[in-house]
Each structure stands twice: as C-alpha cells, then as structure tokens.
Scaffold this motif. Sequence first.
Motif, PDB file in Angstrom:
ATOM      1  N   TYR A 114       1.999   2.130  -3.481  1.00 40.70           N
ATOM      2  CA  TYR A 114       0.910   2.749  -4.243  1.00 40.70           C
ATOM      3  C   TYR A 114       0.807   4.243  -3.928  1.00 40.70           C
ATOM      4  CZ  TYR A 114      -3.950   4.138  -5.194  1.00 40.70           C
ATOM      5  OH  TYR A 114      -5.072   4.811  -5.613  1.00 40.70           O
ATOM      6  N   THR A 168       0.827  -1.214   0.000  1.00 45.16           N
ATOM      7  CA  THR A 168       0.000   0.000   0.000  1.00 45.16           C
ATOM      8  C   THR A 168       0.854   1.254   0.000  1.00 45.16           C
ATOM      9  OG1 THR A 168      -0.170  -0.175   2.422  1.00 45.16           O
ATOM     10  CG2 THR A 168      -1.989  -1.064   1.126  1.00 45.16           C
ATOM     11  N   LEU A 216      -2.825  -3.450 -10.332  1.00 45.18           N
ATOM     12  CA  LEU A 216      -4.095  -2.719 -10.370  1.00 45.18           C
ATOM     13  C   LEU A 216      -4.759  -2.721 -11.745  1.00 45.18           C
ATOM     14  CD1 LEU A 216      -4.132   0.463  -8.091  1.00 45.18           C
ATOM     15  CD2 LEU A 216      -5.906  -1.263  -8.365  1.00 45.18           C
ATOM     16  N   PHE A 273      -9.334  -1.161  -5.242  1.00 48.81           N
ATOM     17  CA  PHE A 273      -8.136  -0.918  -4.441  1.00 48.81           C
ATOM     18  C   PHE A 273      -8.053  -1.893  -3.274  1.00 48.81           C
ATOM     19  CE2 PHE A 273      -5.863   1.276  -0.966  1.00 48.81           C
ATOM     20  CZ  PHE A 273      -4.615   1.359  -1.575  1.00 48.81           C
ATOM     21  N   ARG A 314       3.540  -4.123  -7.299  1.00 50.39           N
ATOM     22  CA  ARG A 314       3.397  -2.693  -7.593  1.00 50.39           C
ATOM     23  C   ARG A 314       2.010  -2.436  -8.176  1.00 50.39           C
ATOM     24  NH1 ARG A 314       8.597  -0.415  -7.850  1.00 50.39           N
ATOM     25  NH2 ARG A 314       9.894  -1.716  -6.469  1.00 50.39           N
ATOM     26  N   SER A 315       1.487  -1.289  -7.855  1.00 46.10           N
ATOM     27  CA  SER A 315       0.152  -0.953  -8.354  1.00 46.10           C
ATOM     28  C   SER A 315       0.140  -0.818  -9.870  1.00 46.10           C
ATOM     29  CB  SER A 315      -0.312   0.360  -7.712  1.00 46.10           C
ATOM     30  OG  SER A 315       0.647   1.387  -7.936  1.00 46.10           O
ATOM     31  N   TYR A 342      -6.735  -5.043  -4.557  1.00 44.17           N
ATOM     32  CA  TYR A 342      -5.285  -4.910  -4.787  1.00 44.17           C
ATOM     33  C   TYR A 342      -4.510  -5.150  -3.494  1.00 44.17           C
ATOM     34  CZ  TYR A 342      -0.893  -2.270  -4.941  1.00 44.17           C
ATOM     35  OH  TYR A 342       0.414  -1.869  -4.799  1.00 44.17           O
TER      36      TYR A 342
END
Length: 468
Positions: free
Chosen positions: A135, A132, A175, A153, A170-171, A156
Amino acid sequence: MLFNSYAFWLFFALVWVIYRLLPHRGQNLMLLGASYYFYACWDWRFLPLILTTTLVNYFTAIGMEKSTDPKRHKWLMAASAVVSLGLLAYFKYFGFFAESAAELLSWLGFQADIKMLNIILPVGISFYTFQTMSYTIDVYRKQIKPTHSLADFALYVAYFPQLVAGPIERSSSLLPQITNSRKNRPHGDFSEGLYLVMLGLFLKVVVGDNLGFIADGIFSAEKGDLTGTEALVGVYCFAFQIYGDFAGYSSIARGVSKWLGIDLMTNFRMPYLARNPSDFWQRWHISLSSWLRDYLYIPLGGNRGSKFMVYRNLMITMLLGGLWHGAGWTFLIWGGLHGAILCIYRVLGDRVKLPDRWGRIVATLFFFHLVCLTWLFFRADTLPQAWEMLTLIFTQQEMTPLANYGLRMLVFFCAPLMAYEIWLDQAHTLRRLESARWGWRAAAYCYFVFMLIVFPPPVFGQFIYFQF
C-alpha cells in the motif's frame, strides 16, 4: 480460532447476522472490531504490533500526499520500510541471525557468547507486513491515492478472513471494496462462497490433515529408522499436505469473504499441473509470487540487462522468497533451489518446450516430481535431516508396511482431487463445476461431505502457513 473449528463458525455466524443489519459504515466498524477480536484470540499481546504497523503506514501515506517534495517522499517511504521490516526482522529473524552469527564466530575460533531471546512469532506478521508495505509503495509510486479513513485502512490491514495466512491483498483491489458501499449479491455470493468453503474444508481436513499425519510421522522418525521409500512417501505426503492446507485456507477465506460481499484474489490455480517453474509460480501462492515480482524482481531490474543480471535478480528474489517463509537455512536452500531451477529452465529456453500432448504430460510429470523433491528442504527440521533423507531416497529403496500404507493413502485422497483439477484445467477456469449440470454439482458436494464425515484425520493440525 481455526477455520475448521466450531468456535470460528459460531463467531462467523454472529458476525454475519450483525453485518446484515448494519449500514455500510457500521459494517466496516463491526468488521474491524471482529477482526481485532479474531487476532486477539491467537494472542492479544500482539494487538499493539498490528496497530503500530497500521498507524505507521497510514500516516506515512497521508504525509506523502500532503508533501510535494520528492526527497520528503523518499524519507517517509524509507522510514515506513524500516519500521515495518524492522518489526518483522526482530520477531521473525533475530534468533536465526544471532544463532548463525554465533556458529560462524565459533567456527572461526572466537568465543561467542550471544544470549538468545525467546521471541514468540506473531501469527500472520509476514502477511500483513507485506500487505501494508505494498500500500505504501503504491502511494509512493502514485499508483493509488491514500485513504483518509483510518478505520477503513485498519480494516484493510486486519480483515479477518485473510489476516493470518493471506492472500496478500493489494490496496487497489481490497480497499475500494471497503471504502465503497457493497452491493447486495445474495444468490451468486452464497453459492460461490459455499463451493469455496466446501472445497477448502475438503482440501484442509481430508487431504491436508490426513496426509499430514503420515508426513509428520515420517519426518519425526529417529535417525536410522527410515528407508528411502518411506522418506520418499513422506515427501509426497507433505507435498499434498501443504497444498491441501494452504490452498484450503485460501479457499475458505475467499468463501467466507464472498458471504460478506467482498472478493479476495485467487491464490492457487492447480499448481501441480504446471509444466515449468514460471508456470508454477503463476499458480502457487499467487499473491506472494506477484508481490515479489512487482516489488522486488522488477525494481532489481527484472528481465532487463545482461543474462547475468537477470539470473542474479531471479536468485535474489527466490532466496528472499524462501527466507520470507521461515527463518532457517532449510528455507533459504529451498528458495535457492527454486531460483536455480528458474535459471536452468531459462537457459534451456525452447529446448524444454514439448508442443505435443504427450510432451506436455511428460513435462508436467517431470516438473511435479522436481517440485516435490524441493519440498524435502522446506519440510525438514534441519539441513542434516534433509541431506540424510535425500541420500536414503537415492540409495535405499525398500517397500515396507509404512511405505505401502502411505502410497495407498496418497492414491485414495489425491487421485480424485487431481482428476478434478485436470478437468478444471482443461476448461481453463476454476468455476467449471458451477456451470455444470446440477447432478454433477450435487455429486461433488456429496463427495465433499461424505469424505469430511467418514474420513476425519487422526489429528486436526493447525494451518502450516500460520507460522510464516
């Protein structure tokens, strides 16, 4: 709910069947509910913790997008970091720092009456905290745009295949696979997922748990009951235990996710074939080492500045990397040793590069034994135990029945694995087996299944990295 348990595979079978019947948005909501259920199976009391981390970072990112004030961005980023790291520090490090402070005050001659709290470590907190934070930092740096869907989210953050032991995604990679509709790739996903799951179960159950049984017995022996040879065998058994355990988890996580149409990053790439520390950290726990590089080492200055500053940055990064693994002096020493090794290899530079084939083999073997020696501090329960075993290794070598048994088990379980990894490394790809003739693939799968059935471990252990 362990990956190597019947309960998990029943859970996953139900998830997969429902998943295939739903549209994209329904799939995401179902995966989110399944992920929270998966986490609750460990301890439902920590669901509010992961929800808090999710909400704080979600609204922080939204707040930074809506504001054009750089100062506000900094305050929001700082507040998010304080909450995320504060929760991690409380649950993971409060007891360690309190106990260390009490010992320091006592050593200085002061009466230290610090009450210790019996704080339970939430499983996976280090992983989803770093995920998090990456992000939010990426949004702060304007490298990505925040998602406006709280459900996406939240998925994720809590995506169950990699929730409790990574990889730290990694986002920018995970994501988009959550927010966008997933393409139906049944054939490639099934075959690659099957290979990853089979390999992961072999690494975890056959290699990790069998050698872990020996390593745990040696490291739990009473003081004075070990010889140096037994201690050395215990170190090498643990080296392959932690590799089989963690690489096995990462492989199963990738395979399970493949069957859901979502790609997770490769977290291991034949790390024991590394020739130097830089090469090793590009092969071992890649998601963490790259996280530390991008969000700690480079912001500290990276390779810029004087040699002293570069060495300082390396040591700080590795010390904090060691502390990330556990709240204890043994982990700090382990991180410090790897930091020192990085600095020494950097000082030596070209003088440690051996260009010919035999030179590369010597460099690989030397560095492998060096890494195994550092694992002693990672595995030891206390610094005195680590020092005692290290002293025995260099002063008291004596072949015993236990040492002989451990060596034979190391060869039996690890020689085929290392031969296979050398074969993969020569082709510079992890997917060499998939392009091999069907007979070789069938032989490999039969070997995995045979070893899983015929050589189950005496004790099925939990995944080591769950405690981190």
